[in-house]
Design a protein around this motif. Structure first.
Motif, PDB file in Angstrom:
ATOM      1  N   PHE A   1      37.358 -81.470  11.629  1.00 33.04           N
ATOM      2  CA  PHE A   1      37.169 -82.363  10.494  1.00 33.04           C
ATOM      3  C   PHE A   1      38.320 -82.182   9.514  1.00 33.04           C
ATOM      4  O   PHE A   1      38.618 -81.067   9.099  1.00 33.04           O
ATOM      5  N   PHE A   2      38.981 -83.292   9.166  1.00 35.19           N
ATOM      6  CA  PHE A   2      40.088 -83.292   8.225  1.00 35.19           C
ATOM      7  C   PHE A   2      40.004 -84.514   7.345  1.00 35.19           C
ATOM      8  O   PHE A   2      39.429 -85.531   7.703  1.00 35.19           O
ATOM      9  N   ASN A   3      40.650 -84.423   6.201  1.00 32.57           N
ATOM     10  CA  ASN A   3      40.864 -85.575   5.351  1.00 32.57           C
ATOM     11  C   ASN A   3      42.135 -86.250   5.869  1.00 32.57           C
ATOM     12  O   ASN A   3      43.197 -85.621   5.881  1.00 32.57           O
ATOM     13  N   PRO A   4      42.092 -87.500   6.323  1.00 35.73           N
ATOM     14  CA  PRO A   4      43.286 -88.158   6.871  1.00 35.73           C
ATOM     15  C   PRO A   4      44.470 -88.181   5.914  1.00 35.73           C
ATOM     16  O   PRO A   4      45.624 -88.226   6.339  1.00 35.73           O
ATOM     17  N   GLY A   5      44.225 -88.092   4.618  1.00 37.68           N
ATOM     18  CA  GLY A   5      45.301 -88.069   3.637  1.00 37.68           C
ATOM     19  C   GLY A   5      46.124 -86.795   3.688  1.00 37.68           C
ATOM     20  O   GLY A   5      47.215 -86.733   3.135  1.00 37.68           O
ATOM     21  N   GLN A   6      45.622 -85.758   4.350  1.00 38.56           N
ATOM     22  CA  GLN A   6      46.341 -84.493   4.456  1.00 38.56           C
ATOM     23  C   GLN A   6      47.181 -84.401   5.730  1.00 38.56           C
ATOM     24  O   GLN A   6      47.750 -83.359   6.024  1.00 38.56           O
ATOM     25  N   ALA A   7      47.288 -85.476   6.467  1.00 41.01           N
ATOM     26  CA  ALA A   7      48.043 -85.464   7.722  1.00 41.01           C
ATOM     27  C   ALA A   7      49.530 -85.256   7.451  1.00 41.01           C
ATOM     28  O   ALA A   7      50.093 -85.819   6.517  1.00 41.01           O
ATOM     29  N   VAL A   8      50.156 -84.447   8.288  1.00 42.54           N
ATOM     30  CA  VAL A   8      51.598 -84.228   8.239  1.00 42.54           C
ATOM     31  C   VAL A   8      52.308 -85.438   8.841  1.00 42.54           C
ATOM     32  O   VAL A   8      53.366 -85.850   8.379  1.00 42.54           O
TER      33      VAL A   8
ATOM     34  N   ASP B   1      51.213 -93.628  19.006  1.00 41.70           N
ATOM     35  CA  ASP B   1      51.797 -93.136  20.246  1.00 41.70           C
ATOM     36  C   ASP B   1      51.724 -91.612  20.281  1.00 41.70           C
ATOM     37  O   ASP B   1      52.189 -90.935  19.353  1.00 41.70           O
ATOM     38  N   TYR B   2      51.164 -91.062  21.355  1.00 36.45           N
ATOM     39  CA  TYR B   2      51.035 -89.612  21.493  1.00 36.45           C
ATOM     40  C   TYR B   2      52.396 -88.926  21.426  1.00 36.45           C
ATOM     41  O   TYR B   2      52.560 -87.929  20.721  1.00 36.45           O
ATOM     42  N   HIS B   3      53.380 -89.450  22.143  1.00 33.20           N
ATOM     43  CA  HIS B   3      54.692 -88.806  22.203  1.00 33.20           C
ATOM     44  C   HIS B   3      55.349 -88.752  20.816  1.00 33.20           C
ATOM     45  O   HIS B   3      55.934 -87.726  20.444  1.00 33.20           O
ATOM     46  N   GLU B   4      55.251 -89.818  20.051  1.00 33.42           N
ATOM     47  CA  GLU B   4      55.814 -89.829  18.692  1.00 33.42           C
ATOM     48  C   GLU B   4      55.141 -88.789  17.807  1.00 33.42           C
ATOM     49  O   GLU B   4      55.802 -88.088  17.040  1.00 33.42           O
ATOM     50  N   ALA B   5      53.829 -88.701  17.897  1.00 32.27           N
ATOM     51  CA  ALA B   5      53.097 -87.712  17.102  1.00 32.27           C
ATOM     52  C   ALA B   5      53.474 -86.294  17.528  1.00 32.27           C
ATOM     53  O   ALA B   5      53.650 -85.411  16.687  1.00 32.27           O
ATOM     54  N   TYR B   6      53.637 -86.084  18.827  1.00 33.67           N
ATOM     55  CA  TYR B   6      54.006 -84.758  19.337  1.00 33.67           C
ATOM     56  C   TYR B   6      55.404 -84.363  18.863  1.00 33.67           C
ATOM     57  O   TYR B   6      55.630 -83.227  18.444  1.00 33.67           O
ATOM     58  N   VAL B   7      56.354 -85.287  18.916  1.00 36.43           N
ATOM     59  CA  VAL B   7      57.721 -85.008  18.451  1.00 36.43           C
ATOM     60  C   VAL B   7      57.711 -84.693  16.956  1.00 36.43           C
ATOM     61  O   VAL B   7      58.368 -83.751  16.509  1.00 36.43           O
ATOM     62  N   ALA B   8      56.965 -85.449  16.169  1.00 35.63           N
ATOM     63  CA  ALA B   8      56.871 -85.178  14.735  1.00 35.63           C
ATOM     64  C   ALA B   8      56.283 -83.795  14.482  1.00 35.63           C
ATOM     65  O   ALA B   8      56.741 -83.069  13.597  1.00 35.63           O
ATOM     66  N   ALA B   9      55.293 -83.421  15.281  1.00 41.38           N
ATOM     67  CA  ALA B   9      54.688 -82.091  15.144  1.00 41.38           C
ATOM     68  C   ALA B   9      55.693 -80.992  15.472  1.00 41.38           C
ATOM     69  O   ALA B   9      55.762 -79.977  14.778  1.00 41.38           O
ATOM     70  N   LYS B  10      56.477 -81.179  16.521  1.00 41.81           N
ATOM     71  CA  LYS B  10      57.478 -80.174  16.904  1.00 41.81           C
ATOM     72  C   LYS B  10      58.536 -80.014  15.813  1.00 41.81           C
ATOM     73  O   LYS B  10      58.969 -78.905  15.513  1.00 41.81           O
ATOM     74  N   ILE B  11      58.969 -81.122  15.220  1.00 44.99           N
ATOM     75  CA  ILE B  11      59.966 -81.059  14.151  1.00 44.99           C
ATOM     76  C   ILE B  11      59.391 -80.338  12.929  1.00 44.99           C
ATOM     77  O   ILE B  11      60.024 -79.448  12.365  1.00 44.99           O
ATOM     78  N   TYR B  12      58.177 -80.697  12.536  1.00 48.49           N
ATOM     79  CA  TYR B  12      57.539 -80.051  11.391  1.00 48.49           C
ATOM     80  C   TYR B  12      57.304 -78.568  11.674  1.00 48.49           C
ATOM     81  O   TYR B  12      57.455 -77.726  10.793  1.00 48.49           O
ATOM     82  N   ARG B  13      56.958 -78.253  12.903  1.00 54.30           N
ATOM     83  CA  ARG B  13      56.694 -76.861  13.304  1.00 54.30           C
ATOM     84  C   ARG B  13      57.935 -75.999  13.139  1.00 54.30           C
ATOM     85  O   ARG B  13      57.864 -74.832  12.787  1.00 54.30           O
ATOM     86  N   GLN B  14      59.115 -76.559  13.400  1.00 56.99           N
ATOM     87  CA  GLN B  14      60.362 -75.816  13.232  1.00 56.99           C
ATOM     88  C   GLN B  14      60.630 -75.524  11.757  1.00 56.99           C
ATOM     89  O   GLN B  14      61.245 -74.507  11.436  1.00 56.99           O
TER      90      GLN B  14
ATOM     91  N   LYS C   1      38.246 -89.890  16.609  1.00 55.11           N
ATOM     92  CA  LYS C   1      37.061 -89.790  17.462  1.00 55.11           C
ATOM     93  C   LYS C   1      36.455 -91.166  17.747  1.00 55.11           C
ATOM     94  O   LYS C   1      36.048 -91.447  18.859  1.00 55.11           O
ATOM     95  N   ASN C   2      36.432 -92.052  16.758  1.00 55.41           N
ATOM     96  CA  ASN C   2      35.747 -93.338  16.910  1.00 55.41           C
ATOM     97  C   ASN C   2      36.491 -94.323  17.798  1.00 55.41           C
ATOM     98  O   ASN C   2      35.926 -94.858  18.737  1.00 55.41           O
ATOM     99  N   ASN C   3      37.772 -94.586  17.494  1.00 54.31           N
ATOM    100  CA  ASN C   3      38.468 -95.599  18.281  1.00 54.31           C
ATOM    101  C   ASN C   3      39.499 -95.013  19.239  1.00 54.31           C
ATOM    102  O   ASN C   3      39.950 -95.703  20.143  1.00 54.31           O
ATOM    103  N   GLY C   4      39.912 -93.774  19.042  1.00 53.48           N
ATOM    104  CA  GLY C   4      40.830 -93.126  19.976  1.00 53.48           C
ATOM    105  C   GLY C   4      42.213 -93.732  20.049  1.00 53.48           C
ATOM    106  O   GLY C   4      42.938 -93.516  21.006  1.00 53.48           O
ATOM    107  N   LYS C   5      42.605 -94.500  19.047  1.00 57.28           N
ATOM    108  CA  LYS C   5      43.909 -95.161  19.097  1.00 57.28           C
ATOM    109  C   LYS C   5      44.984 -94.404  18.327  1.00 57.28           C
ATOM    110  O   LYS C   5      46.139 -94.443  18.707  1.00 57.28           O
ATOM    111  N   SER C   6      44.616 -93.741  17.253  1.00 58.30           N
ATOM    112  CA  SER C   6      45.595 -93.074  16.402  1.00 58.30           C
ATOM    113  C   SER C   6      45.602 -91.568  16.631  1.00 58.30           C
ATOM    114  O   SER C   6      44.560 -90.959  16.848  1.00 58.30           O
ATOM    115  N   TYR C   7      46.809 -91.002  16.553  1.00 58.85           N
ATOM    116  CA  TYR C   7      46.996 -89.558  16.634  1.00 58.85           C
ATOM    117  C   TYR C   7      47.455 -89.065  15.274  1.00 58.85           C
ATOM    118  O   TYR C   7      48.237 -89.729  14.594  1.00 58.85           O
TER     119      TYR C   7
END
Length: 74
Positions: free
Chosen positions: A6-13, A18-31, A43-49
């Motif tokens: 459970f998260f507040n969507p406003g706190q998203a990094v 697209d899964y790949h775009e979200a994964y690349v953004a996560a890797k960059i932020y992780r560095q 959970k509801n529509n499964g379209k956004s990461y």
């Protein structure tokens, strides 16, 4: 076994349809930061990461939304 978080969507990094775009953004932020990140999917529509800093889960003062955990980036 799926894990729900459970998260507040406003706190998203980062977020993407697209899964790949979200994964690349996560890797960059992780560095840039040394925090564990969670890549989750709506959970509801499964379209956004979304990418969340795992420390944001500890903030109970904000309204939250149910997400399904896709991947942990440690």
């Amino acid at each position: 076994m799926s894990e729900n978080v459970f998260f507040n969507p406003g706190q998203a990094v980062a977020s993407s349809f697209d899964y790949h775009e979200a994964y690349v953004a996560a890797k960059i932020y992780r560095q840039k930061s040394n925090h564990e990140l969670l890549l989750v999917q709506e959970k509801n529509n499964g379209k956004s990461y979304f990418v969340f800093d795992a420390t944001a889960a500890k903030d109970d003062s904000q309204p939250t939304k149910n997400f399904q955990l896709v991947e942990r980036l440690k």
